[in-house]
Design a protein around this motif. Structure first.
Motif, PDB file in Angstrom:
ATOM      1  N   ILE A   1      23.584  14.301 -48.965  1.00  0.00           N
ATOM      2  CA  ILE A   1      24.243  15.566 -49.325  1.00  0.00           C
ATOM      3  C   ILE A   1      23.509  16.733 -48.684  1.00  0.00           C
ATOM      4  O   ILE A   1      24.120  17.649 -48.138  1.00  0.00           O
ATOM      5  N   ARG A   2      22.168  16.698 -48.724  1.00  0.00           N
ATOM      6  CA  ARG A   2      21.382  17.760 -48.075  1.00  0.00           C
ATOM      7  C   ARG A   2      21.649  17.804 -46.568  1.00  0.00           C
ATOM      8  O   ARG A   2      21.818  18.865 -45.974  1.00  0.00           O
ATOM      9  N   ALA A   3      21.688  16.633 -45.945  1.00  0.00           N
ATOM     10  CA  ALA A   3      21.950  16.569 -44.504  1.00  0.00           C
ATOM     11  C   ALA A   3      23.348  17.089 -44.184  1.00  0.00           C
ATOM     12  O   ALA A   3      23.540  17.828 -43.205  1.00  0.00           O
ATOM     13  N   ALA A   4      24.335  16.735 -45.005  1.00  0.00           N
ATOM     14  CA  ALA A   4      25.705  17.208 -44.784  1.00  0.00           C
ATOM     15  C   ALA A   4      25.774  18.724 -44.923  1.00  0.00           C
ATOM     16  O   ALA A   4      26.439  19.406 -44.131  1.00  0.00           O
ATOM     17  N   TYR A   5      25.077  19.271 -45.922  1.00  0.00           N
ATOM     18  CA  TYR A   5      25.044  20.728 -46.112  1.00  0.00           C
ATOM     19  C   TYR A   5      24.458  21.418 -44.877  1.00  0.00           C
ATOM     20  O   TYR A   5      25.016  22.390 -44.363  1.00  0.00           O
ATOM     21  N   THR A   6      23.344  20.880 -44.373  1.00  0.00           N
ATOM     22  CA  THR A   6      22.705  21.446 -43.186  1.00  0.00           C
ATOM     23  C   THR A   6      23.618  21.330 -41.968  1.00  0.00           C
ATOM     24  O   THR A   6      23.752  22.271 -41.191  1.00  0.00           O
ATOM     25  N   ASP A   7      24.264  20.172 -41.811  1.00  0.00           N
ATOM     26  CA  ASP A   7      25.175  19.966 -40.683  1.00  0.00           C
ATOM     27  C   ASP A   7      26.323  20.976 -40.698  1.00  0.00           C
ATOM     28  O   ASP A   7      26.673  21.544 -39.658  1.00  0.00           O
ATOM     29  N   VAL A   8      26.905  21.201 -41.844  1.00  0.00           N
ATOM     30  CA  VAL A   8      28.016  22.155 -41.958  1.00  0.00           C
ATOM     31  C   VAL A   8      27.544  23.568 -41.611  1.00  0.00           C
ATOM     32  O   VAL A   8      28.225  24.303 -40.898  1.00  0.00           O
ATOM     33  N   ALA A   9      26.355  23.925 -42.076  1.00  0.00           N
ATOM     34  CA  ALA A   9      25.811  25.254 -41.764  1.00  0.00           C
ATOM     35  C   ALA A   9      25.586  25.409 -40.259  1.00  0.00           C
ATOM     36  O   ALA A   9      25.899  26.451 -39.673  1.00  0.00           O
ATOM     37  N   VAL A  10      25.063  24.368 -39.609  1.00  0.00           N
ATOM     38  CA  VAL A  10      24.813  24.414 -38.173  1.00  0.00           C
ATOM     39  C   VAL A  10      26.139  24.473 -37.405  1.00  0.00           C
ATOM     40  O   VAL A  10      26.286  25.256 -36.462  1.00  0.00           O
ATOM     41  N   ILE A  11      27.118  23.666 -37.806  1.00  0.00           N
ATOM     42  CA  ILE A  11      28.429  23.672 -37.143  1.00  0.00           C
ATOM     43  C   ILE A  11      29.069  25.046 -37.244  1.00  0.00           C
ATOM     44  O   ILE A  11      29.588  25.581 -36.263  1.00  0.00           O
ATOM     45  N   ARG A  12      29.009  25.639 -38.427  1.00  0.00           N
ATOM     46  CA  ARG A  12      29.581  26.971 -38.612  1.00  0.00           C
ATOM     47  C   ARG A  12      28.894  27.985 -37.703  1.00  0.00           C
ATOM     48  O   ARG A  12      29.535  28.780 -37.028  1.00  0.00           O
ATOM     49  N   ALA A  13      27.575  27.953 -37.667  1.00  0.00           N
ATOM     50  CA  ALA A  13      26.816  28.892 -36.835  1.00  0.00           C
ATOM     51  C   ALA A  13      27.163  28.716 -35.357  1.00  0.00           C
ATOM     52  O   ALA A  13      27.324  29.695 -34.623  1.00  0.00           O
ATOM     53  N   GLU A  14      27.296  27.476 -34.903  1.00  0.00           N
ATOM     54  CA  GLU A  14      27.645  27.205 -33.503  1.00  0.00           C
ATOM     55  C   GLU A  14      29.052  27.699 -33.177  1.00  0.00           C
ATOM     56  O   GLU A  14      29.290  28.254 -32.106  1.00  0.00           O
ATOM     57  N   LEU A  15      29.990  27.507 -34.093  1.00  0.00           N
ATOM     58  CA  LEU A  15      31.356  27.988 -33.871  1.00  0.00           C
ATOM     59  C   LEU A  15      31.396  29.509 -33.793  1.00  0.00           C
ATOM     60  O   LEU A  15      32.072  30.084 -32.938  1.00  0.00           O
ATOM     61  N   VAL A  16      30.674  30.156 -34.692  1.00  0.00           N
ATOM     62  CA  VAL A  16      30.617  31.612 -34.692  1.00  0.00           C
ATOM     63  C   VAL A  16      30.022  32.115 -33.372  1.00  0.00           C
ATOM     64  O   VAL A  16      30.537  33.042 -32.741  1.00  0.00           O
TER      65      VAL A  16
END
Length: 138
Positions: free
Chosen positions: A116-131
């Motif tokens: 769950i922690r890894a998924a949370y971090t992955d989503v945050a990184v994906i969002r930042a990269e898209l932005v």
């Protein structure tokens, strides 16, 4: 006759070019030119990946921060992906799960908690990269 000379004087004064103040020319350094073999140039162009060779060489030589952004093939798809990520509220849901795990309102194995922690971090990184790819500010 005096009138004629007076008119000639006025005409000459009116038609004279105004004095121009000399402009200071900025001394620019001379350009650097180097000879490359066809193979060397091809390697350089490949490494520059679409960036001008001049800016690429300066960046590499003087460790400048890269200013150019990678080329985006489909802005609409990228925008849709960011929109879906935002509408899914995935990051908030994962955050809620993490809080529940930390306050022991939810019991899970250490492996599940780490996932769950890894998924949370992955989503945050994906969002930042898209932005970043869209040139937006977070």
């Amino acid at each position: 006759m005096k009138m004629m000379e007076h008119l000639k004087g006025r005409f000459a004064a009116a038609s004279a070019k105004p004095e121009q103040t000399p402009r200071k020319k900025r001394k620019r350094p001379s350009p650097l030119s180097i000879r490359l073999s066809d193979d060397e140039r091809a390697k350089l162009e490949k490494a520059a990946a679409g960036q001008s060779l001049s800016s690429y060489v300066k960046e590499r030589l003087f460790a400048r921060k890269r200013l150019r952004k990678s080329k985006v093939q489909d802005y609409e798809a990228l925008t849709r992906a960011l929109s879906l990520l935002g509408r899914s509220d995935l990051q908030t849901r994962l955050s809620t799960l993490l809080v529940a795990l930390e306050t022991q309102r939810l019991v899970a194995s250490a492996e599940t908690e780490n996932d769950i922690r890894a998924a949370y971090t992955d989503v945050a990184v994906i969002r930042a990269e898209l932005v970043t790819a869209l040139g937006l500010k977070a």
